[in-house]
Write a protein that holds these residues in place. Structure first.
Motif, PDB file in Angstrom:
ATOM      1  N   ILE A  53      33.074  35.597  35.845  1.00 34.61           N
ATOM      2  CA  ILE A  53      33.429  36.432  34.698  1.00 34.61           C
ATOM      3  C   ILE A  53      33.967  37.774  35.182  1.00 34.61           C
ATOM      4  O   ILE A  53      33.647  38.232  36.292  1.00 34.61           O
ATOM      5  CB  ILE A  53      32.237  36.656  33.752  1.00 34.61           C
ATOM      6  N   GLY A  54      34.787  38.413  34.346  1.00 35.23           N
ATOM      7  CA  GLY A  54      35.336  39.717  34.702  1.00 35.23           C
ATOM      8  C   GLY A  54      36.423  40.128  33.740  1.00 35.23           C
ATOM      9  O   GLY A  54      36.710  39.435  32.755  1.00 35.23           O
ATOM     10  N   ASN A  55      37.041  41.268  34.033  1.00 36.91           N
ATOM     11  CA  ASN A  55      38.088  41.811  33.166  1.00 36.91           C
ATOM     12  C   ASN A  55      39.459  41.826  33.833  1.00 36.91           C
ATOM     13  O   ASN A  55      40.458  42.099  33.168  1.00 36.91           O
ATOM     14  CB  ASN A  55      37.718  43.238  32.729  1.00 36.91           C
ATOM     15  N   ASP A  56      39.508  41.542  35.116  1.00 38.56           N
ATOM     16  CA  ASP A  56      40.765  41.557  35.849  1.00 38.56           C
ATOM     17  C   ASP A  56      41.103  40.142  36.272  1.00 38.56           C
ATOM     18  O   ASP A  56      40.367  39.519  37.035  1.00 38.56           O
ATOM     19  CB  ASP A  56      40.652  42.470  37.068  1.00 38.56           C
ATOM     20  N   MET A  57      42.239  39.635  35.791  1.00 40.45           N
ATOM     21  CA  MET A  57      42.602  38.243  36.064  1.00 40.45           C
ATOM     22  C   MET A  57      42.828  37.998  37.551  1.00 40.45           C
ATOM     23  O   MET A  57      42.423  36.968  38.091  1.00 40.45           O
ATOM     24  CB  MET A  57      43.852  37.867  35.271  1.00 40.45           C
ATOM     25  N   GLN A  58      43.461  38.944  38.229  1.00 42.25           N
ATOM     26  CA  GLN A  58      43.691  38.770  39.664  1.00 42.25           C
ATOM     27  C   GLN A  58      42.369  38.697  40.423  1.00 42.25           C
ATOM     28  O   GLN A  58      42.212  37.887  41.339  1.00 42.25           O
ATOM     29  CB  GLN A  58      44.554  39.924  40.190  1.00 42.25           C
ATOM     30  N   GLU A  59      41.436  39.520  40.011  1.00 42.43           N
ATOM     31  CA  GLU A  59      40.119  39.502  40.654  1.00 42.43           C
ATOM     32  C   GLU A  59      39.385  38.186  40.371  1.00 42.43           C
ATOM     33  O   GLU A  59      38.697  37.644  41.246  1.00 42.43           O
ATOM     34  CB  GLU A  59      39.290  40.686  40.150  1.00 42.43           C
ATOM     35  N   ILE A  60      39.561  37.684  39.169  1.00 43.53           N
ATOM     36  CA  ILE A  60      38.950  36.404  38.806  1.00 43.53           C
ATOM     37  C   ILE A  60      39.445  35.304  39.750  1.00 43.53           C
ATOM     38  O   ILE A  60      38.651  34.530  40.313  1.00 43.53           O
ATOM     39  CB  ILE A  60      39.282  36.033  37.339  1.00 43.53           C
ATOM     40  N   TYR A  61      40.751  35.230  39.952  1.00 44.66           N
ATOM     41  CA  TYR A  61      41.311  34.181  40.797  1.00 44.66           C
ATOM     42  C   TYR A  61      40.920  34.373  42.262  1.00 44.66           C
ATOM     43  O   TYR A  61      40.725  33.396  42.997  1.00 44.66           O
ATOM     44  CB  TYR A  61      42.829  34.128  40.641  1.00 44.66           C
ATOM     45  N   SER A  62      40.776  35.597  42.672  1.00 42.91           N
ATOM     46  CA  SER A  62      40.326  35.855  44.052  1.00 42.91           C
ATOM     47  C   SER A  62      38.900  35.346  44.248  1.00 42.91           C
ATOM     48  O   SER A  62      38.568  34.741  45.282  1.00 42.91           O
ATOM     49  CB  SER A  62      40.399  37.357  44.364  1.00 42.91           C
ATOM     50  N   GLN A  63      38.063  35.559  43.230  1.00 39.74           N
ATOM     51  CA  GLN A  63      36.681  35.082  43.311  1.00 39.74           C
ATOM     52  C   GLN A  63      36.634  33.553  43.297  1.00 39.74           C
ATOM     53  O   GLN A  63      35.799  32.941  43.972  1.00 39.74           O
ATOM     54  CB  GLN A  63      35.863  35.643  42.151  1.00 39.74           C
ATOM     55  N   ILE A  64      37.532  32.942  42.526  1.00 42.34           N
ATOM     56  CA  ILE A  64      37.575  31.480  42.471  1.00 42.34           C
ATOM     57  C   ILE A  64      37.986  30.910  43.826  1.00 42.34           C
ATOM     58  O   ILE A  64      37.382  29.948  44.329  1.00 42.34           O
ATOM     59  CB  ILE A  64      38.528  31.004  41.365  1.00 42.34           C
ATOM     60  N   GLU A  65      38.997  31.493  44.434  1.00 42.36           N
ATOM     61  CA  GLU A  65      39.434  31.025  45.746  1.00 42.36           C
ATOM     62  C   GLU A  65      38.313  31.158  46.770  1.00 42.36           C
ATOM     63  O   GLU A  65      38.085  30.245  47.586  1.00 42.36           O
ATOM     64  CB  GLU A  65      40.667  31.821  46.202  1.00 42.36           C
ATOM     65  N   ALA A  66      37.611  32.269  46.714  1.00 47.74           N
ATOM     66  CA  ALA A  66      36.501  32.469  47.646  1.00 47.74           C
ATOM     67  C   ALA A  66      35.363  31.487  47.362  1.00 47.74           C
ATOM     68  O   ALA A  66      34.750  30.933  48.287  1.00 47.74           O
ATOM     69  CB  ALA A  66      35.999  33.912  47.539  1.00 47.74           C
ATOM     70  N   GLY A  67      35.103  31.264  46.066  1.00 45.96           N
ATOM     71  CA  GLY A  67      34.041  30.321  45.692  1.00 45.96           C
ATOM     72  C   GLY A  67      34.356  28.900  46.111  1.00 45.96           C
ATOM     73  O   GLY A  67      33.493  28.178  46.619  1.00 45.96           O
ATOM     74  N   ASN A  68      35.606  28.481  45.916  1.00 44.38           N
ATOM     75  CA  ASN A  68      36.008  27.136  46.322  1.00 44.38           C
ATOM     76  C   ASN A  68      35.871  26.942  47.825  1.00 44.38           C
ATOM     77  O   ASN A  68      35.444  25.884  48.295  1.00 44.38           O
ATOM     78  CB  ASN A  68      37.446  26.865  45.882  1.00 44.38           C
ATOM     79  N   LYS A  69      36.250  27.961  48.583  1.00 42.62           N
ATOM     80  CA  LYS A  69      36.123  27.853  50.038  1.00 42.62           C
ATOM     81  C   LYS A  69      34.661  27.764  50.449  1.00 42.62           C
ATOM     82  O   LYS A  69      34.287  26.997  51.348  1.00 42.62           O
ATOM     83  CB  LYS A  69      36.783  29.054  50.727  1.00 42.62           C
TER      84      LYS A  69
END
Length: 234
Positions: free
Chosen positions: A62-78
């Protein structure tokens, strides 16, 4: 009455008597040839371990910044894929899914401003025959929490599914077992009625069913089949 008339009447009565006699004989023979039958069922059951598992490893960001959201997803997937490959799985055993992002402010049913505008659901779907490996990974999934990824658990939408896909290898044995048990039931019936079991008149195989043995061990499957046999009784 003339002698000729008497003869005709006598011949007629004799013919009628023969006809009745023949009819009676045929009727009794037909009854005698009707064979008694008994229909019995034979049940065969097996318990086997699942040989295929589907494990959705799903988490939310969750968050308010879409770019940050996708960065967290990439890190989570890895983080998740590293956990899987470091503990017995390969890239062929799982698939990384596209994230599902919800903009809460775009929801007309939410009137107040929300603290976190975006909620993204992402994950990796594990589909493999390495059931024992996956079960161990599931038991140790707290390791992912230590690495910063909180897996969604106890969610019906993302539940783990166990399957048994090798039914053909045990079908012949189970059908034979069900047939033997049906024969035993017929012989018991015949014994109780002072008769003997004859030949098979018909046989019907029911559908195989595969179910979880119980809610607590879904990786153990209960398989059953019922065969219906009709035998003559002599």
């Amino acid at each position: 009455m003339t002698t000729k008339s008497s003869s005709i009447i006598a011949l007629g009565l004799l013919g009628l008597g023969l006809a009745i006699g023949i009819f009676t004989y045929v009727g009794l023979s037909s009854v005698a040839n009707q064979k008694r039958t008994v229909a019995v069922r034979g049940l065969s059951e097996r318990e086997v371990e699942a040989n295929m598992v589907t494990w959705p490893v799903v988490y939310r960001v969750i968050g308010n910044d879409m770019q940050e959201i996708y960065s967290q997803i990439e890190a989570g997937n890895k983080t998740v894929t590293d956990y899987l490959t470091q503990n017995g799985l390969t890239a062929d055993d799982f698939t990384v899914t596209a994230p599902n992002v919800i903009d809460k402010q775009a929801d007309r049913y939410i009137s107040d401003r929300v603290a976190n505008r975006y909620m993204a659901t992402s994950g990796i779907i594990v589909t493999t025959s390495k059931v024992a490996v996956v079960r161990q990974l599931m038991q140790n999934q707290g390791e992912l929490l230590k690495r910063g990824v909180a897996i969604m658990v106890d969610n019906y939408e993302y539940r783990t599914i166990y399957d048994y896909t090798d039914l053909n290898s045990i079908k012949p044995e189970m059908i034979a077992d069900a047939t033997v048990k049906a024969r035993e039931a017929a012989e018991k019936f015949a014994e109780d009625s002072g008769s003997k079991v004859g030949k098979i008149m018909s046989a019907t195989q029911g559908q195989f069913t595969i179910e979880d043995r119980d809610p607590y061990t879904p990786f153990i499957k209960h398989i059953r089949v019922v065969t219906t046999m009709t035998y003559t009784i002599e």
